[in-house]
Design a protein around this motif. Structure first.
Motif, PDB file in Angstrom:
ATOM      1  N   ARG A  77       0.826  -1.204   0.000  1.00 39.16           N
ATOM      2  CA  ARG A  77       0.000   0.000   0.000  1.00 39.16           C
ATOM      3  C   ARG A  77       0.862   1.256   0.000  1.00 39.16           C
ATOM      4  O   ARG A  77       0.513   2.252  -0.639  1.00 39.16           O
ATOM      5  CB  ARG A  77      -0.933  -0.022   1.208  1.00 39.16           C
ATOM      6  N   VAL A  78       1.977   1.209   0.725  1.00 40.39           N
ATOM      7  CA  VAL A  78       2.885   2.360   0.716  1.00 40.39           C
ATOM      8  C   VAL A  78       3.547   2.501  -0.652  1.00 40.39           C
ATOM      9  O   VAL A  78       3.725   3.615  -1.158  1.00 40.39           O
ATOM     10  CB  VAL A  78       3.947   2.208   1.825  1.00 40.39           C
ATOM     11  N   LEU A  79       3.889   1.367  -1.289  1.00 39.44           N
ATOM     12  CA  LEU A  79       4.524   1.409  -2.602  1.00 39.44           C
ATOM     13  C   LEU A  79       3.608   2.013  -3.658  1.00 39.44           C
ATOM     14  O   LEU A  79       4.079   2.504  -4.683  1.00 39.44           O
ATOM     15  CB  LEU A  79       4.948  -0.001  -3.029  1.00 39.44           C
ATOM     16  N   ARG A  80       2.298   1.960  -3.407  1.00 42.15           N
ATOM     17  CA  ARG A  80       1.360   2.570  -4.344  1.00 42.15           C
ATOM     18  C   ARG A  80       1.626   4.062  -4.506  1.00 42.15           C
ATOM     19  O   ARG A  80       1.350   4.642  -5.556  1.00 42.15           O
ATOM     20  CB  ARG A  80      -0.074   2.354  -3.871  1.00 42.15           C
ATOM     21  N   LEU A  81       2.153   4.689  -3.444  1.00 49.48           N
ATOM     22  CA  LEU A  81       2.452   6.115  -3.519  1.00 49.48           C
ATOM     23  C   LEU A  81       3.585   6.399  -4.496  1.00 49.48           C
ATOM     24  O   LEU A  81       3.684   7.505  -5.036  1.00 49.48           O
ATOM     25  CB  LEU A  81       2.820   6.645  -2.130  1.00 49.48           C
ATOM     26  N   ILE A  82       4.462   5.393  -4.732  1.00 58.29           N
ATOM     27  CA  ILE A  82       5.580   5.585  -5.659  1.00 58.29           C
ATOM     28  C   ILE A  82       5.073   5.720  -7.094  1.00 58.29           C
ATOM     29  O   ILE A  82       5.805   6.176  -7.971  1.00 58.29           O
ATOM     30  CB  ILE A  82       6.589   4.421  -5.522  1.00 58.29           C
ATOM     31  N   ARG A  83       3.808   5.360  -7.332  1.00 58.50           N
ATOM     32  CA  ARG A  83       3.233   5.552  -8.668  1.00 58.50           C
ATOM     33  C   ARG A  83       3.193   7.024  -9.055  1.00 58.50           C
ATOM     34  O   ARG A  83       2.946   7.362 -10.217  1.00 58.50           O
ATOM     35  CB  ARG A  83       1.814   4.978  -8.713  1.00 58.50           C
ATOM     36  N   MET A  84       3.420   7.893  -8.070  1.00 62.01           N
ATOM     37  CA  MET A  84       3.493   9.321  -8.361  1.00 62.01           C
ATOM     38  C   MET A  84       4.665   9.630  -9.292  1.00 62.01           C
ATOM     39  O   MET A  84       4.617  10.591 -10.069  1.00 62.01           O
ATOM     40  CB  MET A  84       3.651  10.097  -7.050  1.00 62.01           C
ATOM     41  N   ILE A  85       5.722   8.799  -9.245  1.00 67.82           N
ATOM     42  CA  ILE A  85       6.919   9.064 -10.053  1.00 67.82           C
ATOM     43  C   ILE A  85       6.617   8.968 -11.547  1.00 67.82           C
ATOM     44  O   ILE A  85       6.872   9.916 -12.294  1.00 67.82           O
ATOM     45  CB  ILE A  85       8.069   8.116  -9.648  1.00 67.82           C
ATOM     46  N   PRO A  86       6.069   7.837 -12.035  1.00 66.74           N
ATOM     47  CA  PRO A  86       5.764   7.801 -13.479  1.00 66.74           C
ATOM     48  C   PRO A  86       4.635   8.729 -13.885  1.00 66.74           C
ATOM     49  O   PRO A  86       4.511   9.073 -15.059  1.00 66.74           O
ATOM     50  CB  PRO A  86       5.389   6.335 -13.726  1.00 66.74           C
ATOM     51  N   ALA A  87       3.810   9.156 -12.927  1.00 69.42           N
ATOM     52  CA  ALA A  87       2.682  10.028 -13.259  1.00 69.42           C
ATOM     53  C   ALA A  87       3.123  11.459 -13.522  1.00 69.42           C
ATOM     54  O   ALA A  87       2.455  12.193 -14.249  1.00 69.42           O
ATOM     55  CB  ALA A  87       1.641   9.996 -12.144  1.00 69.42           C
ATOM     56  N   ILE A  88       4.259  11.876 -12.930  1.00 69.65           N
ATOM     57  CA  ILE A  88       4.735  13.249 -13.085  1.00 69.65           C
ATOM     58  C   ILE A  88       6.015  13.232 -13.922  1.00 69.65           C
ATOM     59  O   ILE A  88       7.018  12.640 -13.528  1.00 69.65           O
ATOM     60  CB  ILE A  88       5.012  13.893 -11.710  1.00 69.65           C
ATOM     61  N   PRO A  89       6.020  13.863 -15.105  1.00 65.97           N
ATOM     62  CA  PRO A  89       7.185  13.799 -16.009  1.00 65.97           C
ATOM     63  C   PRO A  89       8.482  14.288 -15.369  1.00 65.97           C
ATOM     64  O   PRO A  89       9.544  13.721 -15.633  1.00 65.97           O
ATOM     65  CB  PRO A  89       6.761  14.714 -17.173  1.00 65.97           C
ATOM     66  N   ALA A  90       8.424  15.335 -14.530  1.00 64.07           N
ATOM     67  CA  ALA A  90       9.651  15.869 -13.918  1.00 64.07           C
ATOM     68  C   ALA A  90      10.299  14.837 -13.003  1.00 64.07           C
ATOM     69  O   ALA A  90      11.524  14.640 -13.031  1.00 64.07           O
ATOM     70  CB  ALA A  90       9.340  17.146 -13.143  1.00 64.07           C
ATOM     71  N   LEU A  91       9.493  14.147 -12.194  1.00 58.76           N
ATOM     72  CA  LEU A  91      10.033  13.099 -11.325  1.00 58.76           C
ATOM     73  C   LEU A  91      10.563  11.932 -12.155  1.00 58.76           C
ATOM     74  O   LEU A  91      11.610  11.351 -11.840  1.00 58.76           O
ATOM     75  CB  LEU A  91       8.942  12.610 -10.366  1.00 58.76           C
ATOM     76  N   ARG A  92       9.827  11.576 -13.196  1.00 58.40           N
ATOM     77  CA  ARG A  92      10.258  10.469 -14.053  1.00 58.40           C
ATOM     78  C   ARG A  92      11.593  10.776 -14.709  1.00 58.40           C
ATOM     79  O   ARG A  92      12.451   9.905 -14.844  1.00 58.40           O
ATOM     80  CB  ARG A  92       9.177  10.209 -15.109  1.00 58.40           C
ATOM     81  N   LYS A  93      11.791  12.023 -15.099  1.00 55.84           N
ATOM     82  CA  LYS A  93      13.045  12.439 -15.731  1.00 55.84           C
ATOM     83  C   LYS A  93      14.214  12.303 -14.758  1.00 55.84           C
ATOM     84  O   LYS A  93      15.291  11.831 -15.135  1.00 55.84           O
ATOM     85  CB  LYS A  93      12.908  13.887 -16.209  1.00 55.84           C
TER      86      LYS A  93
END
Length: 274
Positions: A115-131
């Motif tokens: 459930r905590v790892l679900r928050l890491i989905r924020m990384i691919p959702a935001i281009p700046a973090l993904r970069k």
């Protein structure tokens, strides 16, 4: 007749897939997903205060099924090959499927971790973090050399520390090689290194100031700056690659435009001659 019926079915499927793809690529789709991830984070935080609250657990289940629906919609819209060709989509798929599989597991700690790892989905959702993450992953081969240099420096200073300062401080500081490594890690992070480690040793061994000053300069300043420089260089390479890609695309479009103009010009000349 049967062939015509099959063609109609294929056309309907193609239209449905196109509509779903347009939905997935809509500019408001990703912000909505980000909002749901943030809501999921707030629910997880709230559960730390209200453990076992039925309303929070119910909302969490709803969010899990929303993520499953999002996953299905993306796979239909992008296709299996298009969806799984992106490694971030594979990461999302693993998190969502893991949440679904472990939701009824008796292992509460595993469920909480998922459930905590679900928050890491924020990384691919935001281009700046993904970069940033992509640049970090690309810089790993270059960072291995710096890691080897760091291990060498830490080992040398740990051996020196255990040789000369073993009897000055308690055993847990420089009593053994591994404890000396941990103490040096404390020093390099500037966590109570002067009052707890350096000053008591310098009081007993006056020349020890050179040991600590040189280690901080080499370990904390030089090596840390090297790591930052490598990561920044890869961030810059990402920008340069995008710029080069845009320039190549503009060049191709320019060449195609020139060819079209030449063809139009040729047609006009032929028409005037006739």
């Amino acid at each position: 007749m049967e062939l015509k019926h099959k063609e109609e079915i294929n056309n309907k499927n193609s239209t449905l897939r196109t509509s779903i793809r347009q939905l997935v690529e809509h500019r408001n789709f990703q912000p909505i997903v980000i909002g749901i991830i943030l809501l999921n984070g707030l629910i997880i935080i709230a559960e730390t205060y209200f453990t076992g609250n039925n309303l929070l657990l119910f909302l969490d289940k709803i969010i899990v099924w929303i993520f499953v629906l999002e996953l299905i919609v993306k796979i239909i819209g992008l296709g299996f090959r298009g969806y799984f060709s992106n490694r971030w989509n594979i990461f999302d798929f693993s998190i969502v499927i893991g949440s679904l599989l472990f939701y009824t597991t008796p292992f509460v700690s595993v469920l909480r971790l998922i459930r905590v790892l679900r928050l890491i989905r924020m990384i691919p959702a935001i281009p700046a973090l993904r970069k940033i993450i992509d640049s970090l992953m690309k810089s790993i081969p270059a960072l291995t050399g710096i890691l080897g240099l760091s291990i060498l420096i830490f080992s040398v200073y740990a051996i020196i520390g255990t040789t000369f300062f073993r009897d000055v401080l308690p055993y847990e500081f420089f009593g053994s090689f591994h404890s000396a490594l941990f103490t040096l890690l404390q020093v390099v992070t500037f966590e109570s290194w002067a009052s707890q480690v350096a000053r008591p040793i310098i009081h007993e061994v006056p020349w020890a100031w050179a040991y600590f000053v040189s280690f901080i300069v080499i370990g904390a300043l030089v090596i840390l700056n090297l790591v930052v420089a490598v990561i920044l260089s890869y961030l810059g390479q990402e920008d340069e690659a995008q710029l080069k890609e845009q320039m190549d695309r503009f060049y191709k479009e320019n060449q195609e435009l020139k060819r079209d103009i030449q063809e139009i010009k040729q047609l006009i000349l032929e028409r005037n001659n006739n």
